[in-house]
Design an enzyme around this catalytic site. Structure first.
Site, mmCIF file in Angstrom:
data_model
loop_
_atom_site.group_PDB
_atom_site.id
_atom_site.type_symbol
_atom_site.label_atom_id
_atom_site.label_comp_id
_atom_site.label_asym_id
_atom_site.label_seq_id
_atom_site.Cartn_x
_atom_site.Cartn_y
_atom_site.Cartn_z
ATOM 1 N N ARG A 77 71.303 19.134 57.979
ATOM 2 C CA ARG A 77 72.766 19.594 57.437
ATOM 3 C C ARG A 77 73.944 18.894 58.161
ATOM 4 O O ARG A 77 74.866 18.611 57.452
ATOM 5 C CB ARG A 77 72.843 21.010 57.712
ATOM 6 C CG ARG A 77 73.937 21.710 57.047
ATOM 7 C CD ARG A 77 73.916 23.149 57.252
ATOM 8 N NE ARG A 77 74.170 23.740 58.672
ATOM 9 C CZ ARG A 77 73.955 25.061 58.945
ATOM 10 N NH1 ARG A 77 73.599 25.972 57.928
ATOM 11 N NH2 ARG A 77 74.266 25.347 60.055
ATOM 12 N N LYS A 179 79.455 21.999 56.620
ATOM 13 C CA LYS A 179 80.027 22.976 58.063
ATOM 14 C C LYS A 179 81.086 22.194 58.511
ATOM 15 O O LYS A 179 80.868 21.294 59.589
ATOM 16 C CB LYS A 179 79.000 23.209 58.954
ATOM 17 C CG LYS A 179 79.068 24.435 59.787
ATOM 18 C CD LYS A 179 77.739 24.899 60.441
ATOM 19 C CE LYS A 179 78.089 25.752 61.282
ATOM 20 N NZ LYS A 179 78.045 27.313 60.570
ATOM 21 N N GLU A 215 80.134 33.984 49.628
ATOM 22 C CA GLU A 215 79.718 34.351 51.175
ATOM 23 C C GLU A 215 80.923 34.897 51.808
ATOM 24 O O GLU A 215 82.239 35.305 51.354
ATOM 25 C CB GLU A 215 79.220 33.195 51.965
ATOM 26 C CG GLU A 215 80.301 32.060 51.991
ATOM 27 C CD GLU A 215 79.545 31.060 52.987
ATOM 28 O OE1 GLU A 215 78.996 31.224 54.131
ATOM 29 O OE2 GLU A 215 79.721 29.834 52.641
#
Ligand SMILES: *Cc1c(COP(=O)(O)O)cnc(C)c1O
Length: 337
Positions: A77, A179, A215
């Site tokens: 990721r 992220k 989210e």
């Protein structure tokens, strides 16, 4: 150290890892005791927010090993996040080696089994060279530090109250699926005002139509329907949580439940039996109430404890992490004994 009393705060440990990228290549990298970063006043990260990060934990298992949970997924990721912000990728092997070195060097800070505390690990990479015209930096720094953190449910489980936010956390085709600190910078105002108004978190809806659940800004949703199906939102603008992906696997393969990853219209939420927030910090934190502009939705699992499925998922995943429940192949990465 009083492990059980620790909160979630930065508590510097002895050693951290640093590697620099210059002239098109990463250097060897290694440990340092220097907790400060010295960079140009015009560094790419300071001017144009070129930076991405990861978050994972080290645990002491019941049989006394220090392990990490699926760090290979954090590594891949981290590569995906870096690519999107035009940051040179940190190879998976280099990432895992940095984690291993950092945790090993700070083994004294990994809380013992049974305390509920863990060692939180923060890898990050940022543009370190000067940039004034808008373009990617030429030099980068990759660092990993760690800090011991207390049990998430220190004062017992308290289901959260969310509000549906008027702000978006991500744009369609934007950076919601990586992220990056920049996603957090733009969610701070929503977060602070939510707290001021008595809510624990924001529920963000999809930025294009504001009709589907996305989210919270730091955790993915997992719902359980009244028919016992585990449902989790599918969207290009949410961050693919490793905890959520693992919980879904556990629901399917350990509990034999039906699992659906699909779009979740907000209108369905009022019919759900359980709702939880998934992320490294809490594993899964129950939601008791969601407020949509004055309209209150109470989850049947209530405001006192986790719902039955949420509790089972929590017990199984934490058991896998602590070595008391057998883990699927490759999920537990041993740092040292
Ligand atoms: C890190 C993060 C999560 C949780 O991901 P985990 O891999 O489970 O820790 C969820 N949403 C956002 C926006 C995040 O940054």
């Amino acid at each position: 150290m009083n492990w059980a009393e620790l909160g979630f705060a930065y508590l510097p440990t002895e050693q951290r890892y640093v590697s620099n990228y210059k002239n098109g290549a990463w250097d060897e990298g290694g440990l340092t005791t220097d907790a400060t970063v010295t960079i140009s006043e015009c560094a790419g990260v300071l001017q144009y927010s070129q930076s991405v990060f990861e978050g994972l934990k080290a645990y002491t298992t019941k049989d006394g090993r220090i392990v990490c949970f699926r760090p290979d997924l954090n590594a891949s990721r981290f590569v995906d996040s870096a690519k999107r912000l035009h940051i040179p990728e940190v190879p998976v092997e280099k990432f895992l080696d940095a984690i291993k070195q950092t945790v090993k060097a700070n083994a004294a800070y990994v809380p013992p089994y049974g305390t509920g505390a863990t060692l939180y690990i923060r890898p990050y990479v940022f543009g370190s060279s000067a940039v004034i015209g808008v373009k990617p930096a030429e030099e980068y720094q990759f660092r990993v530090f760690c800090t011991p953190v207390g049990p998430y449910f220190k004062d017992g489980v308290k289901p959260l109250t969310l509000r549906v936010s008027d702000y978006d956390r991500a744009a369609p085709h934007g950076t919601g699926n990586i992220k990056a600190g920049l996603n957090y910078a733009m969610s701070l105002h929503a977060s602070v005002t939510a707290h001021e108004e008595g809510y624990d978190e924001n529920m963000f809806l999809d930025p294009a139509t504001h009709t589907k659940v996305e989210e919270t800004g730091g955790a993915n949703f997992l719902f359980v329907t009244k028919d016992g199906v585990v449902v989790t939102p599918k969207s290009d603008s949410i961050l693919p949580s490793i905890t959520r992906r693992s919980l879904v696997y556990v629901a399917e393969h350990y509990l034999g439940m039906k699992v659906e990853e699909r779009e979740v219209p907000f209108s369905e939420v009022a019919d759900m039996a359980e709702c939880g927030l998934c992320g490294t910090a809490a594993v899964i934190c129950p939601v008791g109430k969601i407020v949509d502009h004055g309209k209150e939705i109470y989850l049947p699992s209530g405001m006192e404890k986790m719902g039955p499925v949420t509790q089972k998922l929590y017990d199984l995943l934490t058991g896998i992490q602590m070595g008391t429940v057998e883990a699927p192949e490759g999920w537990i990465y041993e740092i040292c004994k």
